[in-house]
Design a protein around this motif. Structure first.
Motif, PDB file in Angstrom:
ATOM      1  N   PRO A   1       0.938  -1.180  -0.043  1.00  0.00           N
ATOM      2  CA  PRO A   1       0.086   0.041   0.015  1.00  0.00           C
ATOM      3  C   PRO A   1       0.701   1.190  -0.153  1.00  0.00           C
ATOM      4  CG  PRO A   1       0.000  -0.803   2.121  1.00  0.00           C
ATOM      5  CD  PRO A   1       0.905  -1.606   1.238  1.00  0.00           C
ATOM      6  N   ILE A   2       1.132   1.781  -1.304  1.00  0.00           N
ATOM      7  CA  ILE A   2       2.112   3.043  -1.117  1.00  0.00           C
ATOM      8  C   ILE A   2       1.474   3.980  -2.238  1.00  0.00           C
ATOM      9  CG2 ILE A   2       3.808   2.004  -2.746  1.00  0.00           C
ATOM     10  CD1 ILE A   2       5.028   4.052   0.056  1.00  0.00           C
ATOM     11  N   THR A   3       1.524   5.018  -1.739  1.00  0.00           N
ATOM     12  CA  THR A   3       1.048   6.125  -2.803  1.00  0.00           C
ATOM     13  C   THR A   3       2.244   6.597  -3.576  1.00  0.00           C
ATOM     14  OG1 THR A   3      -0.490   6.953  -0.944  1.00  0.00           O
ATOM     15  CG2 THR A   3       0.111   8.460  -2.622  1.00  0.00           C
ATOM     16  N   SER A   4       2.306   6.495  -5.142  1.00  0.00           N
ATOM     17  CA  SER A   4       3.307   6.817  -5.768  1.00  0.00           C
ATOM     18  C   SER A   4       2.733   7.974  -6.309  1.00  0.00           C
ATOM     19  CB  SER A   4       3.364   5.770  -7.005  1.00  0.00           C
ATOM     20  OG  SER A   4       4.087   6.380  -7.997  1.00  0.00           O
ATOM     21  N   LEU A   5       3.321   9.240  -6.324  1.00  0.00           N
ATOM     22  CA  LEU A   5       3.012  10.646  -6.521  1.00  0.00           C
ATOM     23  C   LEU A   5       3.801  10.646  -8.184  1.00  0.00           C
ATOM     24  CD1 LEU A   5       3.415  12.627  -3.703  1.00  0.00           C
ATOM     25  CD2 LEU A   5       1.204  12.124  -4.833  1.00  0.00           C
ATOM     26  N   ALA A   6       4.668   9.740  -8.427  1.00  0.00           N
ATOM     27  CA  ALA A   6       5.129   9.737  -9.947  1.00  0.00           C
ATOM     28  C   ALA A   6       3.989   9.193 -10.848  1.00  0.00           C
ATOM     29  CB  ALA A   6       6.598   8.753 -10.101  1.00  0.00           C
ATOM     30  N   LYS A   7       3.257   8.403 -10.377  1.00  0.00           N
ATOM     31  CA  LYS A   7       2.358   7.731 -11.141  1.00  0.00           C
ATOM     32  C   LYS A   7       0.828   8.538 -10.892  1.00  0.00           C
ATOM     33  CE  LYS A   7       4.690   3.631 -11.200  1.00  0.00           C
ATOM     34  NZ  LYS A   7       5.132   2.425 -10.181  1.00  0.00           N
ATOM     35  N   ALA A   8       0.562   9.246  -9.950  1.00  0.00           N
ATOM     36  CA  ALA A   8      -0.602   9.472  -9.439  1.00  0.00           C
ATOM     37  C   ALA A   8      -1.094  10.584 -10.727  1.00  0.00           C
ATOM     38  CB  ALA A   8      -0.669  10.529  -8.399  1.00  0.00           C
TER      39      ALA A   8
END
Ligand code: HEC
Ligand code: HEC
Ligand code: HEC
Ligand code: HEC
Ligand code: HEC
Ligand code: HEC
Ligand code: HEC
Ligand code: HEC
Ligand code: HEC
Ligand code: HEC
Length: 325
Positions: free
Chosen positions: A103-110
């Motif tokens: 469960p990690i939020t990727s801001l590179a892909k968001a």
């Protein structure tokens, strides 16, 4: 102050509010605030950060990311990596136990909207307070179109390029092209930048300008054009961009058209002929009262209007009406 990227006084003051006094003291000592974070106080976007996580544990697998933001205000955030990446402890557990990111939020892909939402949880203030709903926001330009948290190139403001204008030029090619024209503001010479006239976060003013109207922006530097003048020229009061293109022109002095055509955009044959190629201005044209002799207006041919109307922006000489001397 010996942090790797010096933290200025103004920012330090802001940081007091954001981080609390203890964090500030550590920041001033130059210590990276990564270890043993205490209770979270800053609300963040949909995150469930685990305050026990030490960013050094991330460095074993993400060395460049940890290094890249070291010494920046973000490295000192109370919730460290969890401020933006959500459940980082769940991720840590997952990668070590199962070898999967979990469960990690990727801001590179968001999506841009999600990136903006995350950043604005802390930044919806100051220059960024009107970003939501701005032209950039509406056109899916995100904070990370211009900024990078881990691999920025500028000395200040964490931009993706060393110079702010190059960040803008990645999208605004037409503006860049205008800047290469013969008459231009000294932007490519580095004397002024896009940010002198625009605030790229601005959502409440026209054309993302720093002031409420165009003329006011110009007058911040060209103060001598402010007036009031004894003899005013209406369009100068109204909008400098009626005659000038701030981004560049192949006509002298950033003018939007060559003279006398510039003046003739608005002034036709009022009172005295101003139009060059009007038949009354050719030698075959105007006939003076019954004599059969043709004349040419001396006011347009070979004369730019400014030969007689020098004070195009307005004048103060008591004997100089009609924008003359
Ligand atoms: C044991 C190695 C390991 C550790 C330790 C680790 N991660 Fe990761 N992390 C990974 C792997 C593997 C991925 C998936 C990479 C991919 O999909 O390209 C990942 C992905 C990520 C991503 C998403 C990157 C992206 O944009 O796709 C983020 C953010 C992240 N980790 C943050 C952290 C943080 C914060 C920590 C410390 C709390 C941490 N990681 C600790 C291995 C690790
Ligand atoms: C202020 C918000 C923020 C914080 C705090 C933050 N990150 Fe990131 N992270 C981002 C953004 C935004 C990106 C997308 C790439 C970029 O902007 O540099 C990103 C990208 C990543 C990536 C993917 C690398 C890539 O370029 O694809 C990893 C891994 C990562 N971060 C790890 C971390 C770790 C480890 C920490 C804590 C030391 C951390 N992040 C703290 C916002 C943050
Ligand atoms: C948890 C709160 C928090 C979040 C989320 C956050 N920031 Fe920040 N950011 C700060 C603080 C605190 C500072 C330092 C004080 C200030 O400039 O407001 C800062 C400073 C900055 C600066 C100025 C850095 C400098 O060197 O002058 C930029 C640019 C920035 N943040 C961009 C972002 C971007 C882009 C995101 C989203 C990916 C983001 N921030 C998310 C808290 C946050
Ligand atoms: C179109 C490019 C662009 C976008 C999009 C953008 N910024 Fe900026 N930002 C800049 C530039 C350029 C600066 C340097 C100062 C200036 O010219 O206003 C800056 C400065 C900053 C600063 C430093 C302090 C300040 O306000 O001057 C912060 C913090 C910041 N931006 C946060 C954000 C956040 C958060 C977002 C998204 C909500 C964002 N920016 C979106 C270009 C951008
Ligand atoms: C990721 C692409 C991107 C970047 C980078 C970018 N812009 Fe934009 N910008 C746009 C888009 C898309 C629009 C809306 C369409 C247009 O006018 O071209 C826009 C519109 C504008 C407008 C017109 C606003 C209006 O009200 O019509 C200004 C001014 C502007 N940008 C300034 C800047 C500045 C200054 C920078 C650099 C700090 C910058 N932009 C960086 C994509 C970008
Ligand atoms: C000297 C002030 C000034 C500077 C410097 C400046 N602009 Fe502008 N810009 C303006 C004004 C004024 C307008 C509005 C023009 C109008 O509405 O007629 C504008 C409009 C824009 C627009 C909207 C589209 C258009 O052509 O009208 C964009 C995009 C833009 N500027 C981008 C930039 C970028 C990128 C830079 C940096 C290379 C920059 N500007 C530098 C004053 C400036
Ligand atoms: C941040 C300050 C600044 C702002 C704001 C500004 N200018 Fe300028 N302007 C300059 C500088 C610097 C020069 C170059 C002076 C020189 O080379 O001697 C210049 C030159 C000019 C010139 C002469 C160009 C030439 O080829 O000689 C015109 C015309 C002009 N500006 C119009 C405007 C207009 C119209 C605006 C508003 C849209 C504006 N300026 C806003 C700083 C500014
Ligand atoms: C009616 C058209 C018109 C408008 C409107 C106008 N200008 Fe001009 N401007 C000119 C002309 C024509 C020249 C060239 C004069 C010359 O060659 O001697 C010029 C030259 C300039 C110059 C360079 C020479 C000098 O006089 O310093 C600056 C700077 C300038 N204008 C700024 C402005 C500003 C600021 C505004 C808005 C307040 C503005 N102009 C509005 C027509 C206009
Ligand atoms: C955007 C339209 C526009 C442009 C371009 C323009 N003017 Fe004007 N001009 C006006 C308006 C509007 C008036 C006011 C008319 C009135 O008060 O009846 C005016 C008035 C004048 C006057 C009379 C002033 C007075 O004291 O009665 C002169 C002379 C003049 N303009 C010369 C010029 C010259 C020379 C140029 C080219 C450098 C020029 N104008 C470009 C709109 C323009
Ligand atoms: C040889 C000098 C001369 C030249 C060149 C000249 N003018 Fe004039 N203009 C005058 C004089 C003198 C007046 C005062 C009233 C009159 O005699 O008609 C005047 C008055 C005006 C007026 C205000 C009166 C009216 O007609 O409403 C405008 C507008 C004007 N001129 C525009 C222009 C334009 C546009 C050009 C260039 C195409 C131009 N002038 C070229 C000398 C000149």
């Amino acid at each position: 102050m010996n942090t790797p990227k010096a933290v200025g006084t103004r920012r330090t003051v802001l940081a007091i509010a954001a981080l609390g006094a203890s964090a500030l003291l550590l920041a001033m000592a130059g210590t990276p605030l990564l270890a043993n974070q205490t209770a979270a106080t800053t609300p963040t976007a949909d995150t469930k950060p685990d305050v026990k996580v030490d960013a050094q544990e991330c460095a074993t697998c993400h060395e460049t990311s940890v290094k890249g933001s070291r010494g920046t205000p973000h490295a000192s955030l109370e919730q460290a990596c969890g401020s933006c990446h959500g459940d980082v402890s769940g991720h840590l557990q997952s990668v070590t136990e199962k070898g999967e990111p979990g469960p990690i939020t990727s801001l590179a892909k968001a999506k841009p909207a999600d990136v903006n939402k995350t950043c604005l949880t802390c930044h919806e203030k100051g220059h960024q307070s009107t970003f939501a709903g701005s032209v950039h926001d509406r056109r899916d330009v995100s904070c990370t179109s211009c900024h990078s948290v881990h691999s920025f190139q500028s000395v200040r403001n964490q931009l993706k390029t060393a110079r702010d204008q190059d960040t803008c030029f990645t999208c605004h090619q037409q503006i860049r092209a205008k800047g290469l024209r013969t008459s231009h503001h000294p932007v490519r010479e580095g004397k002024i930048g896009c940010g002198d006239c625009h605030d790229p976060h601005e959502g409440s003013k026209p054309k993302m300008l720093k002031t409420e109207w165009i003329t006011e922006t110009c007058l911040t530097c060209h103060t001598e054009k402010r007036g009031p003048f004894l003899w005013e020229h209406a369009p100068v009061r109204e909008n400098c961009a009626l005659c000038h293109d701030p981004h560049g022109s192949n006509h002298d002095k950033l003018l939007v058209a060559k003279q006398p055509f510039l003046c003739q955009r608005c002034h036709l044959n009022t009172r005295h002929p101003g139009t060059l190629y009007d038949q009354t201005n050719t030698s075959a044209g105007r006939t003076t009262g019954g004599t059969g002799i043709t004349t040419v207006s001396n006011r347009a041919v070979e004369h730019a209007c400014k030969n007689c109307h020098q004070n195009v922006h307005g004048g103060n000489a008591p004997s100089g009406p009609y924008l003359g001397r």
